[in-house]
Design a protein around this motif. Structure first.
Motif, PDB file in Angstrom:
ATOM      1  N   GLY A  77       0.791  -1.234   0.000  1.00 21.47           N
ATOM      2  CA  GLY A  77       0.000   0.000   0.000  1.00 21.47           C
ATOM      3  C   GLY A  77       0.816   1.273   0.000  1.00 21.47           C
ATOM      4  O   GLY A  77       0.292   2.349   0.295  1.00 21.47           O
ATOM      5  N   LYS A  78       2.078   1.176  -0.363  1.00 20.06           N
ATOM      6  CA  LYS A  78       2.957   2.350  -0.358  1.00 20.06           C
ATOM      7  C   LYS A  78       2.473   3.421  -1.344  1.00 20.06           C
ATOM      8  O   LYS A  78       2.347   4.599  -0.998  1.00 20.06           O
ATOM      9  CB  LYS A  78       4.395   1.936  -0.709  1.00 20.06           C
ATOM     10  N   GLY A  79       2.206   2.984  -2.580  1.00 22.20           N
ATOM     11  CA  GLY A  79       1.791   3.927  -3.609  1.00 22.20           C
ATOM     12  C   GLY A  79       0.482   4.611  -3.288  1.00 22.20           C
ATOM     13  O   GLY A  79       0.321   5.816  -3.508  1.00 22.20           O
ATOM     14  N   GLY A  80      -0.479   3.849  -2.747  1.00 23.43           N
ATOM     15  CA  GLY A  80      -1.771   4.431  -2.383  1.00 23.43           C
ATOM     16  C   GLY A  80      -1.635   5.473  -1.293  1.00 23.43           C
ATOM     17  O   GLY A  80      -2.304   6.507  -1.319  1.00 23.43           O
ATOM     18  N   ALA A  81      -0.765   5.213  -0.330  1.00 22.95           N
ATOM     19  CA  ALA A  81      -0.536   6.189   0.746  1.00 22.95           C
ATOM     20  C   ALA A  81       0.082   7.465   0.193  1.00 22.95           C
ATOM     21  O   ALA A  81      -0.332   8.575   0.549  1.00 22.95           O
ATOM     22  CB  ALA A  81       0.360   5.572   1.816  1.00 22.95           C
ATOM     23  N   ILE A  82       1.052   7.325  -0.691  1.00 18.61           N
ATOM     24  CA  ILE A  82       1.691   8.505  -1.285  1.00 18.61           C
ATOM     25  C   ILE A  82       0.665   9.338  -2.043  1.00 18.61           C
ATOM     26  O   ILE A  82       0.638  10.571  -1.925  1.00 18.61           O
ATOM     27  CB  ILE A  82       2.846   8.089  -2.218  1.00 18.61           C
ATOM     28  N   ARG A  83      -0.202   8.667  -2.802  1.00 18.35           N
ATOM     29  CA  ARG A  83      -1.204   9.412  -3.589  1.00 18.35           C
ATOM     30  C   ARG A  83      -2.111  10.239  -2.693  1.00 18.35           C
ATOM     31  O   ARG A  83      -2.463  11.376  -3.033  1.00 18.35           O
ATOM     32  CB  ARG A  83      -2.026   8.440  -4.441  1.00 18.35           C
ATOM     33  N   TRP A 231      13.523   3.851  11.707  1.00 19.06           N
ATOM     34  CA  TRP A 231      12.395   3.388  10.914  1.00 19.06           C
ATOM     35  C   TRP A 231      11.086   3.580  11.671  1.00 19.06           C
ATOM     36  O   TRP A 231      11.039   3.405  12.884  1.00 19.06           O
ATOM     37  CB  TRP A 231      12.530   1.902  10.588  1.00 19.06           C
ATOM     38  N   LYS A 232      10.053   3.950  10.961  1.00 21.15           N
ATOM     39  CA  LYS A 232       8.702   3.956  11.500  1.00 21.15           C
ATOM     40  C   LYS A 232       7.947   2.820  10.829  1.00 21.15           C
ATOM     41  O   LYS A 232       7.712   2.846   9.615  1.00 21.15           O
ATOM     42  CB  LYS A 232       7.996   5.294  11.219  1.00 21.15           C
ATOM     43  N   ILE A 233       7.586   1.810  11.605  1.00 21.82           N
ATOM     44  CA  ILE A 233       6.849   0.674  11.044  1.00 21.82           C
ATOM     45  C   ILE A 233       5.355   0.959  11.108  1.00 21.82           C
ATOM     46  O   ILE A 233       4.809   1.237  12.179  1.00 21.82           O
ATOM     47  CB  ILE A 233       7.185  -0.617  11.812  1.00 21.82           C
ATOM     48  N   ILE A 234       4.715   0.919   9.957  1.00 20.23           N
ATOM     49  CA  ILE A 234       3.288   1.179   9.828  1.00 20.23           C
ATOM     50  C   ILE A 234       2.554  -0.144   9.622  1.00 20.23           C
ATOM     51  O   ILE A 234       2.822  -0.858   8.657  1.00 20.23           O
ATOM     52  CB  ILE A 234       2.992   2.099   8.619  1.00 20.23           C
ATOM     53  N   LYS A 235       1.657  -0.487  10.524  1.00 20.18           N
ATOM     54  CA  LYS A 235       0.846  -1.687  10.331  1.00 20.18           C
ATOM     55  C   LYS A 235      -0.147  -1.410   9.212  1.00 20.18           C
ATOM     56  O   LYS A 235      -1.000  -0.534   9.337  1.00 20.18           O
ATOM     57  CB  LYS A 235       0.125  -2.054  11.625  1.00 20.18           C
ATOM     58  N   ALA A 236      -0.043  -2.190   8.134  1.00 17.05           N
ATOM     59  CA  ALA A 236      -0.733  -1.813   6.896  1.00 17.05           C
ATOM     60  C   ALA A 236      -1.750  -2.828   6.385  1.00 17.05           C
ATOM     61  O   ALA A 236      -2.177  -2.736   5.230  1.00 17.05           O
ATOM     62  CB  ALA A 236       0.308  -1.527   5.814  1.00 17.05           C
ATOM     63  N   ALA A 242      -3.399   2.627   7.798  1.00 13.75           N
ATOM     64  CA  ALA A 242      -2.001   2.836   7.443  1.00 13.75           C
ATOM     65  C   ALA A 242      -1.781   4.237   6.880  1.00 13.75           C
ATOM     66  O   ALA A 242      -0.786   4.903   7.206  1.00 13.75           O
ATOM     67  CB  ALA A 242      -1.561   1.784   6.426  1.00 13.75           C
ATOM     68  N   ARG A 243      -2.712   4.702   6.051  1.00 10.35           N
ATOM     69  CA  ARG A 243      -2.568   6.040   5.465  1.00 10.35           C
ATOM     70  C   ARG A 243      -2.643   7.119   6.539  1.00 10.35           C
ATOM     71  O   ARG A 243      -1.864   8.082   6.530  1.00 10.35           O
ATOM     72  CB  ARG A 243      -3.651   6.256   4.413  1.00 10.35           C
ATOM     73  N   ILE A 244      -3.560   6.960   7.462  1.00  8.18           N
ATOM     74  CA  ILE A 244      -3.686   7.925   8.555  1.00  8.18           C
ATOM     75  C   ILE A 244      -2.428   7.925   9.404  1.00  8.18           C
ATOM     76  O   ILE A 244      -1.897   8.981   9.764  1.00  8.18           O
ATOM     77  CB  ILE A 244      -4.925   7.608   9.423  1.00  8.18           C
ATOM     78  N   ALA A 245      -1.922   6.737   9.734  1.00  9.59           N
ATOM     79  CA  ALA A 245      -0.725   6.627  10.567  1.00  9.59           C
ATOM     80  C   ALA A 245       0.488   7.256   9.886  1.00  9.59           C
ATOM     81  O   ALA A 245       1.299   7.937  10.533  1.00  9.59           O
ATOM     82  CB  ALA A 245      -0.446   5.160  10.890  1.00  9.59           C
ATOM     83  N   ALA A 246       0.623   7.033   8.582  1.00  9.79           N
ATOM     84  CA  ALA A 246       1.737   7.626   7.845  1.00  9.79           C
ATOM     85  C   ALA A 246       1.641   9.143   7.838  1.00  9.79           C
ATOM     86  O   ALA A 246       2.631   9.853   8.069  1.00  9.79           O
ATOM     87  CB  ALA A 246       1.750   7.093   6.413  1.00  9.79           C
TER      88      ALA A 246
END
Length: 275
Positions: A77-83, A231-236, A242-246
């Motif tokens: 879900g990296k790309g979705g979070a960035i968007r 590192w910040k580990i995001i439970k995704a 995950a998006r909110i946490a990031a």
């Protein structure tokens, strides 16, 4: 599905908003609880996006430089979070870097060189959708690099990141963590969806089989690359959480002015949805 007779007045109000009605219409199978959850998530996301714009304007006004790395397993879900994070930011003030396989010239360069060429200019935020940490996990697992190349990288990366930060660049490192079961579910969704099929690469096809190898190298990375930037580990497993946490981590970690602490205070999505 909860009936309207047992719904709270606040829930009814949410459903009767424009966002609530739009969320209902987007569903194939009517689900009031899911609609309420989606509306609350979108409202929370909007507040954080507004705050992100304030951060970006501070970066631009004060000629600051920011790097944010997004790492994690395939389909994490990296790309979705960035968007979502960049959705309302001026495109000229940011860059998203997602580098392809290195070409012949780049393969002959110092490993970090092609990343150095993408570092931020004054007033700019750069988001890396995967970064130099490909060499810490993806490359050794898939035998895209030699053991010596891997060892050299691991011996240099902390000093490289220290140099970045000593030059005045803010560096944040996020790792999106999902379970094997969730990765398998997402892969099935990708290959069964025509407009997503292009995402499914040869590396993805081997990811589940190589799960334990990825885990081994990931843990070694966490253990040995915290010196300069943690590192910040995001439970995704849940993309919305995950998006909110990031978002919250980024906003808390950059010391920009006019920060609205009330708006970005930590509050889990579970808490928000239960309000």
């Amino acid at each position: 599905m909860k009936s309207t007779s047992t719904m709270t007045e606040k829930s009814l109000h949410i459903i009767n908003t424009k966002k609530g009605i739009e969320a209902l219409l987007r569903q194939k199978n009517l689900n009031i609880n899911k609609t309420i959850s989606n509306v609350k998530y979108e409202k929370r996301l909007e507040k954080l996006q507004e705050e992100m714009l304030i951060l970006q304007q501070w970066v631009a006004k004060n000629n600051k430089k920011v790097i944010i790395l997004f790492e994690g397993r395939d389909a994490a879900g990296k790309g979705g979070a960035i968007r979502r994070i960049i959705q309302h930011l001026p495109p000229r003030a940011i860059r998203v870097v997602a580098l392809p396989k290195p070409n012949e010239t780049e393969m002959g360069q110092w490993y970090f060189q092609r990343y150095i060429n993408r570092l931020p200019n004054n007033g700019e935020i750069v988001f890396f959708d995967r970064s130099w940490y490909n060499r810490a996990v993806v490359e050794p697992v898939n035998e895209f690099c030699t053991k010596r190349e891997y060892d050299v990288f691991m011996s240099q990366v902390n000093e490289f990141e220290k140099m970045i930060q000593d030059s005045g660049i803010y560096l944040l490192k996020l790792y999106f963590s999902i379970t094997k079961k969730e990765q398998e579910r997402r892969f099935k969704d990708i290959v069964s969806t025509p407009i997503k099929k292009w995402k499914y690469s040869e590396v993805d096809k081997k990811a589940l089989t190589l799960w334990d190898e990825y885990t081994k190298y990931k843990e070694t990375m966490f253990e040995n690359t915290q010196d300069a930037a943690p590192w910040k580990i995001i439970k995704a497993n849940r993309k919305t959480s995950a998006r909110i946490a990031a978002f919250e981590y980024i906003l808390k970690s950059i010391p920009y002015e006019t920060k609205d602490l009330e708006r970005i205070r930590h509050k889990s999505l579970r808490t928000i949805l239960n309000e």
